[in-house]
Design an enzyme around this catalytic site. Structure first.
Site, PDB file in Angstrom:
ATOM      1  N   SER A   1       0.858  -1.192   0.000  1.00  0.00           N
ATOM      2  CA  SER A   1       0.000   0.000   0.000  1.00  0.00           C
ATOM      3  C   SER A   1       0.891   1.237   0.000  1.00  0.00           C
ATOM      4  O   SER A   1       1.756   1.390   0.873  1.00  0.00           O
ATOM      5  CB  SER A   1      -0.882  -0.011   1.254  1.00  0.00           C
TER       6      SER A   1
ATOM      7  N   LYS B   1      -0.895  -0.834  -4.517  1.00  0.00           N
ATOM      8  CA  LYS B   1      -2.155  -0.143  -4.172  1.00  0.00           C
ATOM      9  C   LYS B   1      -1.819   1.305  -3.893  1.00  0.00           C
ATOM     10  O   LYS B   1      -0.930   1.590  -3.082  1.00  0.00           O
ATOM     11  CB  LYS B   1      -2.765  -0.822  -2.951  1.00  0.00           C
TER      12      LYS B   1
ATOM     13  N   LYS C   1      -3.046   4.961  -2.506  1.00  0.00           N
ATOM     14  CA  LYS C   1      -4.038   5.742  -1.772  1.00  0.00           C
ATOM     15  C   LYS C   1      -4.425   6.942  -2.639  1.00  0.00           C
ATOM     16  O   LYS C   1      -3.551   7.559  -3.261  1.00  0.00           O
ATOM     17  CB  LYS C   1      -3.443   6.244  -0.455  1.00  0.00           C
TER      18      LYS C   1
ATOM     19  N   ASP D   1      -7.167   2.891  -3.311  1.00  0.00           N
ATOM     20  CA  ASP D   1      -7.930   2.863  -2.064  1.00  0.00           C
ATOM     21  C   ASP D   1      -8.234   4.302  -1.669  1.00  0.00           C
ATOM     22  O   ASP D   1      -7.326   5.092  -1.440  1.00  0.00           O
ATOM     23  CB  ASP D   1      -7.127   2.169  -0.956  1.00  0.00           C
TER      24      ASP D   1
ATOM     25  N   GLU E   1     -11.084   0.544  -4.088  1.00  0.00           N
ATOM     26  CA  GLU E   1     -11.402   0.146  -2.713  1.00  0.00           C
ATOM     27  C   GLU E   1     -12.081   1.288  -1.966  1.00  0.00           C
ATOM     28  O   GLU E   1     -11.574   2.414  -1.954  1.00  0.00           O
ATOM     29  CB  GLU E   1     -10.113  -0.261  -2.009  1.00  0.00           C
TER      30      GLU E   1
ATOM     31  N   ASP F   1     -13.946  -2.188   2.127  1.00  0.00           N
ATOM     32  CA  ASP F   1     -13.074  -2.375   3.289  1.00  0.00           C
ATOM     33  C   ASP F   1     -13.902  -1.949   4.506  1.00  0.00           C
ATOM     34  O   ASP F   1     -14.581  -2.770   5.120  1.00  0.00           O
ATOM     35  CB  ASP F   1     -11.800  -1.532   3.090  1.00  0.00           C
TER      36      ASP F   1
ATOM     37  N   LYS G   1     -10.185  -7.743   6.931  1.00  0.00           N
ATOM     38  CA  LYS G   1      -9.285  -7.414   8.038  1.00  0.00           C
ATOM     39  C   LYS G   1      -9.927  -7.978   9.295  1.00  0.00           C
ATOM     40  O   LYS G   1     -11.051  -7.600   9.652  1.00  0.00           O
ATOM     41  CB  LYS G   1      -9.139  -5.902   8.208  1.00  0.00           C
TER      42      LYS G   1
ATOM     43  N   GLY H   1      -4.440  -4.631   5.307  1.00  0.00           N
ATOM     44  CA  GLY H   1      -3.433  -4.379   6.330  1.00  0.00           C
ATOM     45  C   GLY H   1      -3.799  -3.169   7.163  1.00  0.00           C
ATOM     46  O   GLY H   1      -4.477  -2.258   6.685  1.00  0.00           O
TER      47      GLY H   1
HETATM   48  C1  LIG Z   1      -2.124  -0.397   4.747  1.00  0.00           C
HETATM   49  C2  LIG Z   1      -3.415   0.296   4.521  1.00  0.00           C
HETATM   50  O1  LIG Z   1      -3.607   0.991   3.558  1.00  0.00           O
HETATM   51  N1  LIG Z   1      -4.331   0.094   5.486  1.00  0.00           N
HETATM   52  C3  LIG Z   1      -5.650   0.615   5.639  1.00  0.00           C
HETATM   53  C4  LIG Z   1      -5.660   2.077   5.964  1.00  0.00           C
HETATM   54  C5  LIG Z   1      -4.716   2.479   6.985  1.00  0.00           C
HETATM   55  C6  LIG Z   1      -3.800   3.441   6.627  1.00  0.00           C
HETATM   56  C7  LIG Z   1      -2.920   3.953   7.541  1.00  0.00           C
HETATM   57  C8  LIG Z   1      -2.910   3.498   8.840  1.00  0.00           C
HETATM   58  C9  LIG Z   1      -2.019   4.020   9.776  1.00  0.00           C
HETATM   59  C10 LIG Z   1      -2.034   3.580  11.074  1.00  0.00           C
HETATM   60  C11 LIG Z   1      -2.928   2.610  11.440  1.00  0.00           C
HETATM   61  C12 LIG Z   1      -3.809   2.060  10.524  1.00  0.00           C
HETATM   62  C13 LIG Z   1      -3.821   2.511   9.222  1.00  0.00           C
HETATM   63  C14 LIG Z   1      -4.728   2.002   8.270  1.00  0.00           C
HETATM   64  C15 LIG Z   1      -6.541   0.399   4.411  1.00  0.00           C
HETATM   65  O2  LIG Z   1      -6.435  -0.575   3.703  1.00  0.00           O
HETATM   66  O3  LIG Z   1      -7.452   1.216   4.228  1.00  0.00           O
HETATM   67 MG   LIG Z   2      -8.646   0.155   2.701  1.00  0.00          MG
END
Ligand SMILES: CC(=O)N[C@@H](Cc1ccc2ccccc2c1)C(=O)O
Ligand SMILES: [Mg+2]
Length: 367
Positions: free
Chosen positions: A134, A160, A162, A187, A212, A237, A261, A289
């Site tokens: 990510s 992926k 953001k 995402d 996403e 998600d 998750k 994640g």
């Molecule tokens: C890896 C990824 O993109 N995770 C989450 C969003 C996310 C992004 C940043 C974070 C920072 C600290 C704790 C949790 C977090 C979760 C997601 O899929 O949407």
């Molecule tokens: Mg997500």
């Protein structure tokens, strides 16, 4: 199995680089670990809630309080099995990430005592999983291309990105132009609205694997409205919080892919139920994640080994986020894959020194 002791660790780990999403910019990961002592052995659970309620309504301080004040007291003095924990905790409304932490710690202890790996217990069928990464929102397209190039060099099989309003078509177009037809998805973390349908129709030209959570986390019907108007598969998600909510989302046509998750849905056993419901509808899933330590990462790799995890997840190596992990054998990417732990329970060992170095508080919970 009887619960003898429980201790919460408040942990703060610096990130290797700032991680920007549509909801926050993170330079550190604050998290909570639960260590339990049972007659089957020691177990560890990781709470994936953020310090602030920006990804979902849960946040770390509340999760710690719910675990201490409302969840563990329901297990006190009981003869426990991990599969019964969600039933005992059921009367407590919500707080799924807190519940997942408790179930995970007891599952780890029970499986260590039974010399069974979490992957075998859940029904894992692979001994390694393909690794995806990510990539956060960056200050410039040049910086993004350098980051993506680096991850591809490391062997990541899926990228992926953001996105958020103002950082969407241009970065995706640039990555497509620079790197060709790599496995690529985006995402939004719920940052857009149905006013943006045109934007996602333009996104269709990039042949993304999925988009996403484009819209708000408590929505299904608007996602169905959008999904009917774009060719890129919609993946949810934040909106999927249980097996039932996954079934509702699929029935409403709100998604054709689900990011699973365990913390978001209340635990690894519910995560398997989400996996099974999606499989029954022919909907592929992948493992999301939450910037976990090696403890949560180990459990995610076990989950990602189940047969319907047919898309590449955010199953990155430990060094994607941390220079030093708190387990003795950090996860590494090898030929684009990460190994699924085979040892009893989570199959990883906590590095006590490394943990001590990032622990800001330890709280014994009276049982
Ligand atoms: C890896 C990824 O993109 N995770 C989450 C969003 C996310 C992004 C940043 C974070 C920072 C600290 C704790 C949790 C977090 C979760 C997601 O899929 O949407
Ligand atoms: Mg997500």
């Amino acid at each position: 199995m009887r619960l003898h002791r429980a201790e919460l660790f408040t942990v703060e780990m610096p990130l290797v680089s700032p991680f920007a999403t549509s909801f926050a910019v993170q330079t550190h990961r604050q998290l909570t670990l639960l260590r339990v002592e049972t007659d089957a052995g020691v177990g560890w659970g990781e709470c994936v809630a953020m310090a602030d309620p920006l990804y979902s309504s849960e946040y770390l301080a509340a999760a710690g309080q719910v675990i201490s004040d409302f969840l563990l007291p329901r297990l006190r003095g009981k003869d426990l099995s991990a599969s019964a924990v969600s039933h005992l905790l059921g009367p407590v409304k919500g707080h799924r990430m807190a519940k997942a932490t408790v179930e995970m710690a007891l599952l780890d202890a029970e499986l260590r005592g039974a010399s069974m790996s979490l992957s075998d217990y859940l029904g894992g069928v692979h001994d390694r999983v393909p690794s995806g990464v990510s990539v956060g929102i960056m200050d410039s397209v040049e910086e993004l291309l350098a980051a993506v190039g680096g991850y591809l060099e490391e062997g990541y099989q899926r990228i992926k990105l953001k996105i958020q309003p103002g950082w969407e078509l241009e970065p995706v177009r640039a990555v497509r132009r620079e790197f060709g037809d790599i496995a690529l998805q985006v995402d939004a973390n719920a940052a857009f609205t149905t006013a943006d349908v045109r934007l996602f129709q333009q996104m269709d030209e990039f042949g993304l694997l999925l988009v996403e959570q484009p819209l708000e986390d408590e929505d299904l019907t608007d996602h169905a409205f959008l999904a009917a108007r774009i060719s890129t598969p919609v993946c949810l998600d934040e909106s999927v919080v249980s097996a039932k909510s996954a079934a509702d989302a699929i029935a409403l046509g709100a998604c054709s892919v689900v990011n699973i998750k365990a913390g978001r849905v209340g635990g690894y056993l519910e995560a398997r139920r989400v996996h099974d419901v999606c499989a029954a509808h022919g909907v592929p899933v992948w493992c999301g994640g939450m910037v976990e330590t090696g403890i949560g990462r180990a459990a995610n790799m076990a989950l990602a080994a189940l047969p319907n995890f047919r898309l590449i997840g955010d199953t990155s190596a430990s060094d994607r986020f941390f220079t030093t992990d708190i387990i003795t054998q950090p996860f590494v990417i090898e030929d684009g894959y990460v190994a699924v732990p085979r040892g009893p329970g989570l199959g990883v060992e906590v590095d006590e020194q490394a943990l001590a170095a990032v622990t800001v508080a330890r709280t014994e919970i009276a049982l």
